[in-house]
Scaffold this active site. Sequence first.
Site, PDB file in Angstrom:
ATOM      1  N   CYS A   1      10.665  52.482  67.560  1.00  0.00           N
ATOM      2  CA  CYS A   1      10.884  53.841  68.060  1.00  0.00           C
ATOM      3  C   CYS A   1      12.327  54.234  67.798  1.00  0.00           C
ATOM      4  CB  CYS A   1      10.592  53.909  69.555  1.00  0.00           C
ATOM      5  SG  CYS A   1      10.841  55.563  70.239  1.00  0.00           S
TER       6      CYS A   1
ATOM      7  N   ASP B   1      11.973  66.969  67.410  1.00  0.00           N
ATOM      8  CA  ASP B   1      12.018  65.556  67.777  1.00  0.00           C
ATOM      9  C   ASP B   1      12.568  64.764  66.599  1.00  0.00           C
ATOM     10  OD1 ASP B   1      11.687  63.348  69.328  1.00  0.00           O
ATOM     11  OD2 ASP B   1       9.524  63.512  69.555  1.00  0.00           O
ATOM     12  N   ASN B   2      12.994  63.527  66.869  1.00  0.00           N
ATOM     13  CA  ASN B   2      13.399  62.600  65.808  1.00  0.00           C
ATOM     14  C   ASN B   2      14.504  63.165  64.926  1.00  0.00           C
ATOM     15  OD1 ASN B   2      11.555  60.613  66.634  1.00  0.00           O
ATOM     16  ND2 ASN B   2       9.897  61.618  65.534  1.00  0.00           N
TER      17      ASN B   2
END
Length: 861
Positions: free
Chosen positions: A146, A278-279
Amino acid sequence: MATITETIVETDKFLMKEKINWHDLPTPEEPNVPLPPPSTHPTAILEADKGTPDSHVPRDPRLIRLTGVHPFNVEPPLTSLYNEGFLTSPELFYVRNHGPVPQVLDEDIPNWEISIEGLVENPIVLNFREILQKYDQITAPITLVCAGNRRKEQNTVRKSKGFSWGAAGLSTAVFTGPMMADILRSAKPMRRAKYVCMEGADKLPNGHYGTSVKLNWAMDFNRGIMLAHKMNGESLRPDHGRPLRVVVPGQIGGRSVKWLKRLILTDHPSDNWYHINDNRVLPTMVSPEMSAQDKNWWTDDRYAIYDLNVNSVAVYPQHEEELDLATAGPTYTAKGYAYAGGGRRITRVEVSLDKGRTWRLADIEYAEDKYRDWEGELFGGKVDMWQRETCFCWSFWSLDIPVADLEDSGAMLVRAMDEALAVQPRDMYWSVLGMMNNPWFRVTISKESGCLKFDHPTHPVKAGGWMEKTKKAGGDLTNGNWGERVEGEAPVEPEPTKEISMKKEGVNRMIDLQELKANSSAEKPWFVVNGEVYDGTDFLEGHPGGAISITSSAGLDVSEDFLAIHSETAKMAMPDYHIGTLDKVSLEGLKNNSASSSDEPRPVFLQSRAWTKAKLSEVKNVSWDTRIFAFDLEHEKQSLGLPIGQHLMIKVSDPVTKEAIIRSYTPISDTSMQGKMELLVKVYFPSETIPGGKMTMALDKLSLGAEIDCKGPTGRFEYLGNGRVLIGGKERKVRSFKMICGGTGITPIFQVLRAVMQDPQDPTTCVVLDGNRLEEDILCRVELDAYVAADRRKCTVVHTLTKGSESWNGRRGRISEELVMEYAAPEHESMAILCGPEAMLKSAKKILLDQGWAESDLHFF
């Protein structure tokens, strides 16, 4: 290809056993490769998952939950993860879910379909059978990580927008399935196609989860991107993408889309909400406020994360491990893991015991290379890595350290380097989302009572860790010395909170208690906040809570209530109403002047100028995140005293900070109920980007018998019956209500609807447009249906869902222009009343005004 199918069927028979030991399985050539550890297949639904959308998913209780009950975001205990070895059992494999896990039945799997569309010459739809039978299957070990791994360290320095992962946000498995390149070739990508956008079946608040990678990566054999249907030789479990997922080796886990449904070839990166928001690692100088104000930070693809960065962690010594010097041997073996991104090999891991002045070289075990050296078939797929030069798995490192050296040291530092000579940085690169944290991993060493005690930087859920201890002691974690103060350095003082000035510049008038009381009427309501006096006269008509919110404060010190309720925008408007300062003697007198009390029981519970306590007597679960909280009033014959269409304020203490939380609510209980009050509340649990609802989570943690404070009523709207409405104290007549609501916004709407429907003499007609995401989100549905059944001429209810299931036969989508035109067109003596999420209200207001409604005919609760 029948052999592959038969192998899959035979392997899956083992899933029926309670315990699986892959080392006992017969294999054609007894491969000299690391096989999965013994694995238990959970069958029980954990208590925490009962009543949630994931109540169909059995899980291992050892997993550490990071975002409350739901959604399910977990990491395994770090030591347990490491001790399983190179491969991780599916039940301990970390999980990153953004929402509910799709429920996929066994009988649905053969016909599970994915589409390959977009910039392709031959758009196709493949079912699960075809994916197994038409394409070569490969098996390969891959570590998934993650992007938030080790994020708690960043959150300890300064809170990011992401939840706190420890150092176990990664796991390794052997995955089986076809190469994505083979699937894409079947659809014949067009020349201008540059990206593969991937979308899963998980239904989320902002659509289905999706992201993208470059097409030439997907087509590159060395990058190893695949569609997996098996993990460690068994079919994917629900949390890991059952029945089909993407696996993108060497990149962050967020690119490996689970529950795959679509592959879309485009000439630009994905525009999916989750790909954009996100990310990403924004520049370190970008604050959460800056990123919220300027969306360009999120659409700049330079800040998107793909390849993992180099990282390493010490597992042994464990967090809070103690080494007894009296019984310890001459050496201690430090151990841990390291990984790199983009297929790059870890080439060195180094350990320092003197703050990085000198380093010792650790031994590294490359278990992945055993798969590279062996060729054959495993778990229904071909292991064919001999010519692949990329490395996609973690490595284990170890180093024997003399105990005497540990005793002389204050901390052990670990860093890794990959074959591109990328090395872990000494210091942290803090960013808004807290992702890709990879500074040197530091384990502190302290000596207590003949023992060495070791502390990791953080623990994912437990208090402690050297970072938290250092910060509490006044250390600056960003001072380049891990927060340790050099001799003579003073402790860091917390930054003062920037207060918004609510005083009018140049106003120096002193006001005494006598003058304040003389101007404390409903016509001229003066009140006090933080010792300053304000005149609310000019805001009586415009106050969102109605005039009573101000008149009930007249002559009182309302500092706590005001500051708990009002936003920064409201505070910035206060100088317009500031008229002076209450002198110190009067301020003390005002605080000590308590209202006279009587032993006589009051017939009405609510008081506009004082808080009254109610006791929690029952909690009824409506759904996994919705409750009805029942409160006892002061005595059985007491009425609540809340006019129809108005609200009351509720005050509870934050269970953590103990600060007062105050919000307005409309009870769901009938206004004629005596001795009790019932609140319908949707509990907003925290997610990665949203901290959760303070009040709703505080209510959810109340124990039976706990007390809350209530005050009221408030609100500008009141329904008097028979079409008579009071708005800001002015009466008007209506023949019909058009009621638009969403979620728990049904509560004030329902109160008015119930009053109309319970009175057979009331001729007012009502149309309710109720918008929700899922069918289970519809609140008060039984009662609404009963009103429709009782009198269809008088009551119409239309439900519309944005994420309705295939079995949903009602309307779909948001509350749209067409829906409003059909059911809520403007009429003579009609009024629209609305309550729900801000975005829905903003959209509905525009639609209503565009269709001819006058703004004076709209009321927003």
